[in-house]
Design a protein around this motif. Structure first.
Motif, PDB file in Angstrom:
ATOM      1  N   UNK B 152       9.397 -83.282  73.017  1.00 20.01           N
ATOM      2  CA  UNK B 152       8.872 -84.104  74.116  1.00 20.01           C
ATOM      3  C   UNK B 152       7.349 -83.942  74.183  1.00 20.01           C
ATOM      4  N   UNK B 153       6.864 -82.719  73.962  1.00 18.18           N
ATOM      5  CA  UNK B 153       5.415 -82.491  74.016  1.00 18.18           C
ATOM      6  C   UNK B 153       4.667 -83.290  72.968  1.00 18.18           C
ATOM      7  N   UNK B 154       5.226 -83.355  71.763  1.00 13.88           N
ATOM      8  CA  UNK B 154       4.617 -84.165  70.711  1.00 13.88           C
ATOM      9  C   UNK B 154       4.626 -85.644  71.100  1.00 13.88           C
ATOM     10  N   UNK B 155       5.716 -86.075  71.720  1.00 11.67           N
ATOM     11  CA  UNK B 155       5.811 -87.473  72.181  1.00 11.67           C
ATOM     12  C   UNK B 155       4.734 -87.769  73.223  1.00 11.67           C
ATOM     13  N   UNK B 156       4.532 -86.812  74.132  1.00 16.99           N
ATOM     14  CA  UNK B 156       3.516 -87.005  75.177  1.00 16.99           C
ATOM     15  C   UNK B 156       2.131 -87.055  74.534  1.00 16.99           C
ATOM     16  N   UNK B 157       1.898 -86.152  73.588  1.00 13.78           N
ATOM     17  CA  UNK B 157       0.585 -86.079  72.951  1.00 13.78           C
ATOM     18  C   UNK B 157       0.228 -87.352  72.208  1.00 13.78           C
ATOM     19  N   UNK B 158       1.238 -87.984  71.634  1.00 10.54           N
ATOM     20  CA  UNK B 158       0.987 -89.183  70.826  1.00 10.54           C
ATOM     21  C   UNK B 158       1.319 -90.482  71.547  1.00 10.54           C
ATOM     22  N   UNK B 159       1.804 -90.402  72.776  1.00  7.94           N
ATOM     23  CA  UNK B 159       2.319 -91.584  73.483  1.00  7.94           C
ATOM     24  C   UNK B 159       3.272 -92.343  72.562  1.00  7.94           C
ATOM     25  N   UNK B 160       4.278 -91.654  72.098  1.00  4.18           N
ATOM     26  CA  UNK B 160       5.185 -92.190  71.078  1.00  4.18           C
ATOM     27  C   UNK B 160       5.994 -93.379  71.565  1.00  4.18           C
ATOM     28  N   UNK B 161       6.466 -94.128  70.603  1.00  7.99           N
ATOM     29  CA  UNK B 161       7.286 -95.296  70.893  1.00  7.99           C
ATOM     30  C   UNK B 161       8.691 -95.100  70.383  1.00  7.99           C
ATOM     31  N   UNK B 162       9.180 -96.086  69.662  1.00  3.96           N
ATOM     32  CA  UNK B 162      10.542 -96.078  69.163  1.00  3.96           C
ATOM     33  C   UNK B 162      11.074 -97.494  69.223  1.00  3.96           C
ATOM     34  N   UNK B 163      12.311 -97.691  68.791  1.00  6.48           N
ATOM     35  CA  UNK B 163      12.846 -99.054  68.743  1.00  6.48           C
ATOM     36  C   UNK B 163      13.082 -99.692  70.109  1.00  6.48           C
ATOM     37  N   UNK B 164      13.146 -98.903  71.179  1.00  3.67           N
ATOM     38  CA  UNK B 164      13.530 -99.485  72.464  1.00  3.67           C
ATOM     39  C   UNK B 164      12.363 -99.748  73.416  1.00  3.67           C
ATOM     40  N   UNK B 165      11.127 -99.740  72.872  1.00  2.00           N
ATOM     41  CA  UNK B 165       9.957 -99.952  73.731  1.00  2.00           C
ATOM     42  C   UNK B 165       9.854-101.375  74.252  1.00  2.00           C
ATOM     43  N   UNK B 166      10.425-102.301  73.507  1.00  2.00           N
ATOM     44  CA  UNK B 166      10.316-103.707  73.878  1.00  2.00           C
ATOM     45  C   UNK B 166      10.759-103.892  75.323  1.00  2.00           C
ATOM     46  N   UNK B 167      11.890-103.328  75.666  1.00  5.84           N
ATOM     47  CA  UNK B 167      12.404-103.473  77.031  1.00  5.84           C
ATOM     48  C   UNK B 167      11.971-102.313  77.924  1.00  5.84           C
ATOM     49  N   UNK B 168      11.881-101.118  77.367  1.00  5.58           N
ATOM     50  CA  UNK B 168      11.700 -99.936  78.221  1.00  5.58           C
ATOM     51  C   UNK B 168      10.299 -99.337  78.217  1.00  5.58           C
ATOM     52  N   UNK B 169       9.412 -99.831  77.363  1.00 11.68           N
ATOM     53  CA  UNK B 169       8.058 -99.300  77.365  1.00 11.68           C
ATOM     54  C   UNK B 169       7.925 -98.035  76.534  1.00 11.68           C
ATOM     55  N   UNK B 170       6.682 -97.545  76.459  1.00 17.34           N
ATOM     56  CA  UNK B 170       6.375 -96.372  75.635  1.00 17.34           C
ATOM     57  C   UNK B 170       6.471 -95.096  76.482  1.00 17.34           C
ATOM     58  N   UNK B 171       6.204 -93.951  75.856  1.00 17.10           N
ATOM     59  CA  UNK B 171       6.327 -92.663  76.558  1.00 17.10           C
ATOM     60  C   UNK B 171       5.571 -92.650  77.888  1.00 17.10           C
ATOM     61  N   UNK B 172       4.360 -93.203  77.890  1.00 18.79           N
ATOM     62  CA  UNK B 172       3.543 -93.157  79.106  1.00 18.79           C
ATOM     63  C   UNK B 172       4.223 -93.814  80.303  1.00 18.79           C
ATOM     64  N   UNK B 173       5.141 -94.709  80.064  1.00 23.95           N
ATOM     65  CA  UNK B 173       5.841 -95.368  81.165  1.00 23.95           C
ATOM     66  C   UNK B 173       6.998 -94.529  81.693  1.00 23.95           C
ATOM     67  N   UNK B 174       7.240 -93.373  81.080  1.00 18.93           N
ATOM     68  CA  UNK B 174       8.406 -92.566  81.452  1.00 18.93           C
ATOM     69  C   UNK B 174       8.037 -91.164  81.915  1.00 18.93           C
ATOM     70  N   UNK B 175       6.753 -90.950  82.186  1.00 16.09           N
ATOM     71  CA  UNK B 175       6.324 -89.628  82.629  1.00 16.09           C
ATOM     72  C   UNK B 175       5.797 -89.726  84.056  1.00 16.09           C
ATOM     73  N   UNK B 176       6.371 -88.917  84.931  1.00 15.29           N
ATOM     74  CA  UNK B 176       5.990 -88.939  86.343  1.00 15.29           C
ATOM     75  C   UNK B 176       4.891 -87.919  86.635  1.00 15.29           C
ATOM     76  N   UNK B 177       4.975 -86.802  85.965  1.00 12.80           N
ATOM     77  CA  UNK B 177       3.984 -85.767  86.210  1.00 12.80           C
ATOM     78  C   UNK B 177       3.947 -84.791  85.054  1.00 12.80           C
TER      79      UNK B 177
END
Lengths: 388, 488
Positions: B152-177
């Protein structure tokens, strides 16, 4: 400081840049204004030499129907954005009261969205790029016009909710969505807040697909209504409404039920409590309270201390509106750490950080950020957290 | 351009201090032990091999903070490393220093379904979080292809994506704090369990910063109820153009699929030669479409999507009727990268992005480059997001091939930016793409980024030399001619 306050209404970014540069050179302070719908929010500005009115910077820069992206100047109102998009069967899925006046830049700098963020995210989640005029009058950009974009720091996010402390937003690039065929709101009245909250909790933990879930106080003390917004095709909305009602009432029955179609982009229950222009002589405040804690907070909040209350279950936020009395202010402060006052009439506001300050580590960082981005303090000085 | 191997070794005093903080068994400083930390999953022909002075494996925020304080006292760089799956060299110690490996910080500390929130230490593996949540009917949406291994830390560091970003957005859209150890060792929290925190919320700027602003030790992430139903379709086309147009047509019809993946002929052949997923071997392109949501909606949209795909020239549309069939259709896509080994021993992946409407042009350009540079290029990518992943297939032993591969990759990226795209969609900048950023931004833009870097990291200790172009020094502050006001 000069004696008179100059009003600037730039019609181009280069004109705004020239105004900013001369303020920078002269050490003058500027107050940046969008539609004025959130002027009551934030700390009081320090005396300023000029007001920059952003309303003429309202052009559509780029709109790609197929890419679901829109770039507009920051002074464009939400209703002007709504109108443009609606003509193509699309929309910006962000709640805001007073859409006819509120500008997209002003709303972004205020950092406020509404209950629909449960499904669509906040305004910060739909911004994919920004253009910002910095304190030395240079036009700078970050992000771009693509929905997935890793290209250096996400600088747009620095300006979200920053009250213009770090620069003037001149352009925002936004993700837009297809316009739903129908927007409907189901209202179920329960016998008390706890039952209404329980019903809402069952919905947000189910596989149902609501846009927004909140509870709203009624006229009588024990009168609490659960509001669930469903958007989509007619058949989707019909079947979801039915299922939401079944899940919501599975443990205790609702006293009353109604379903209304929502018009345009309005969300009446939220708009009513969040419209700061109507809060003359009232306190409007916003508490960060996760859904799991909302029953406790509502229990601790004396019913005489608010005239209306909306608990946004889906986003973990409670909005309270009450008369501007010191005892209510102190009561709210005693219940949750760091309430944010969106509207707070004088003299209650004086001497108070309406954001509730910041922890030591964050405070140091915020001061360093202000020193870097606005070293001569020309932008909205005083309005941000800690009076930055 | 191979980077130098840094030959500095840690002094006994420093290793003793590190051992005191994390325990001797969690400090790596010998040449053999550090071998694994010299690289990540990026191409070493671009990013080089760089040995850190030491790698430490802390188990708590407090230990990370103490390591950061120690590093500051010795004027040493620090950087975070999750699982080392990064593709842009973000977790490579280009300036030596102390590498903070988060592998042992893998606790899922709190899950609250009603708050749709989980608190995790950042060493938690991405897929482990979703597996932990599955019994409750929840999941964590960002799902990079490496999700079995990446943290998860690597995902946060890179603002990672994946196949489901089209509907759900990238990592930055899923972090509250986030909880962050700042360079120097102070610990701060940004954000919180509410979806929005007016005032200051620096969560959004630290996501994607590749540990150049600080080290994220805990994250409060948004979790979602698992969708009630999924629908999967696979459509065969006789041209990439037709498939690209079908992508735009689907979205223009008001349908947002949860995934929309495209594969070309080279990829299809590799997959079928490898695992026989049942993809049409004679197709020039296939589209894999996934829809999710309430059952009735998925069923309705699946029928509409099938019609649109046919209308836009699909030769054949397979619709998965069962979960097993759906998994089978996905199987080919998931096995695609591994299957490339059948065609060539090496591949170079260019992660770039264009506005979706420019996909047909971008794909034609990829074909032109393959021909002009005499290279085999496979395309398997997130078409719904316009996120291209041209895979240049080659044999490293062929003389002169590397230059051709890198040149072709650069040209592809440049063209995508000209089409209105970006240097990277989801893999990060690190030291692979920092020198490509000037294709998008000018000095004034970099200076805005530099202000952020200087505010967070005044002494340049946090993962130095990453993100910024090598010709741009974020610490060469342009001295202001106007007196600065100190905001105390």
């Amino acid at each position: 400081m000069t004696d008179t306050v100059a009003i600037h209404r730039p019609t181009s970014v280069s004109e705004l840049a020239a105004t900013t540069l001369s303020a920078y050179m002269a050490g003058h302070r500027l107050l940046i204004r969008g539609g004025g719908t959130h002027q009551s929010f934030a700390n009081a500005a320090e005396p300023h030499d000029g007001i920059v009115q952003m309303s003429a910077l309202d052009a559509v820069i780029d709109y790609s129907l197929v890419d679901l992206t829109l770039a507009v100047q920051a002074g464009r109102t939400l209703s002007a954005i709504d109108e443009l998009l609606r003509a193509s069967g699309q929309r910006l899925a962000v709640d805001a009261p007073r859409r006819e006046s509120a500008t997209i830049g002003g709303l972004f700098a205020s950092g406020l969205s509404g209950p629909s963020r449960l499904k669509y995210g906040s305004l910060k989640d739909v911004v994919i790029g920004a253009e910002v005029l910095n304190s030395s009058g240079e036009v700078t950009k970050s992000g771009g016009m693509v929905v997935k974009n890793v290209s250096g720091y996400e600088l747009a996010r620095l300006h979200y909710g920053a009250q213009g402390a770090f620069g003037i937003l001149t352009r925002l690039n936004l993700k837009v969505l297809p316009l739903p065929e129908v927007r409907s709101e189901l209202q179920l009245t329960f016998r008390d807040a706890a039952h209404a909250l329980d019903a809402g909790a069952r919905i947000v933990t189910s596989a149902l697909d609501p846009t927004a879930v909140s509870i709203v106080s009624g006229a009588a003390p024990d009168d609490w209504t659960l509001h669930v917004v469903i958007e989509g095709s007619r058949s989707f909305v019909r079947s979801q409404l039915q299922r939401v009602e079944t899940v919501a009432t599975s443990e205790s029955p609702a006293q009353e039920k109604s379903v209304a179609e929502l018009e345009g982009a309005a969300l009446p229950s939220f708009d009513a409590i969040a419209d700061l222009t109507s809060a003359q002589g009232e306190i409007v405040c916003r508490l960060s309270v996760p859904a799991s804690q909302q029953a406790n907070v509502l229990g601790a909040l004396s019913q005489s201390a608010y005239s209306s209350l909306l608990a946004d279950i889906g986003s973990g936020i409670v909005y309270v509106r009450c008369d501007a009395e010191l005892e209510y202010l102190e009561h709210i402060q005693s219940i949750t750490p760091r309430p944010v006052f969106l509207a707070l009439p004088e003299p209650l506001k004086s001497g108070l950080d309406v954001f509730g300050g910041a922890d030591e580590g964050a405070a140091t960082l915020l001061r360093r950020l202000k020193n870097e981005y606005d070293p001569t303090a020309i932008f909205n000085q005083g309005r941000f957290v800690l009076g930055l | 351009m191979r980077g130098p191997v840094v030959s500095v070794t840690a002094t006994p005093a420093i290793t003793a201090e590190l051992a005191d903080i994390v325990g001797a068994e969690n400090v790596v400083f010998d040449r053999a032990g550090l071998g694994v930390y010299e690289l990540d999953a990026s191409d070493e022909a671009i990013t080089g091999i760089h040995r850190p002075l030491a790698a430490v494996l802390p188990s708590s925020t407090e230990q990370v903070a103490r390591v950061a304080r120690l590093a500051a006292a010795h004027d040493l760089p620090i950087l975070a490393r999750g699982s080392g799956t990064g593709l842009a060299g973000g977790a490579i110690a280009t300036r030596g220093g102390i590498m903070i490996v988060t592998a042992r910080m893998n606790a899922i500390e709190e899950v609250s379904l009603v708050d749709r929130m989980a608190i995790v230490q950042t060493g938690v593996i991405n897929l482990d979080l979703s597996a932990h949540l599955a019994p409750y009917g929840f999941y964590y949406a960002p799902d990079p292809s490496s999700q079995r291994a990446c943290s998860i830390g690597g995902n946060l560091g890179n603002n990672s994506g994946g196949p489901h970003c089209l509907k759900y957005g990238v990592t930055n859209n899923h972090v509250l704090g986030v909880e962050v150890v700042l360079p120097g060792g102070d610990v701060v929290w940004f954000g919180g369990p509410s979806a929005e925190n007016p005032g200051h919320d620096l969560t959004g700027v630290i996501i994607g910063s590749e540990s150049t602003l600080g080290i994220i030790t805990r994250a409060m992430v948004r979790i979602l109820p698992l969708p009630e139903s999924k629908g999967v379709l696979l459509a065969a086309f006789d041209s990439m153009d037709a498939a690209s147009r079908a992508v735009s047509a689907t979205i223009a019809a008001g349908i947002i699929p949860s995934a929309l993946e495209m594969m070309d002929k080279v990829t299809i052949s590799a997959i079928e030669a490898g695992i026989s997923a049942g993809y049409p071997r004679d197709a020039t392109a296939v589209l894999l479409v996934e829809l999710d949501g309430p059952s009735a909606t998925v069923e309705e949209e699946r029928a509409r999507v099938a019609d649109i795909l046919r209308e836009f020239g699909a030769l054949d549309v397979s619709v998965a009727e069962t979960e097993e069939q759906a998994q089978r259709l996905w199987w080919g896509r998931k096995a695609a990268f591994g299957a490339m080994g059948r065609i060539a021993p090496n591949y170079h992946l260019t992660d770039t992005v264009v506005p979706r409407s420019r996909l047909p042009e971008a794909m034609r350009f990829v074909e032109d480059v393959a021909r002009d540079y005499r290279l085999t290029i496979a395309n398997v990518f997130h078409a719904g997001d316009g996120n291209l992943h041209p895979l240049i297939l080659f044999d490293r032993n062929e003389p002169g091939i590397m230059e051709r591969v890198l040149e072709a990759s650069k040209i592809l990226m440049r063209h995508c930016i000209e089409l209105g795209g970006a240097v990277s969609g989801e893999h990060g900048i690190g030291i692979e793409k920092n020198d490509a950023l000037p294709l998008m931004f000018g000095d004034a833009d970099f200076e805005e980024m530099a202000k952020l870097k200087r505010a967070f990291d005044p002494a340049n200790h946090a993962n130095p030399r990453k993100i910024f172009p090598s010709a741009f020094d974020p610490y060469r502050s342009p001295m202001s001619s106007v007196a600065r006001i100190d905001h105390r």
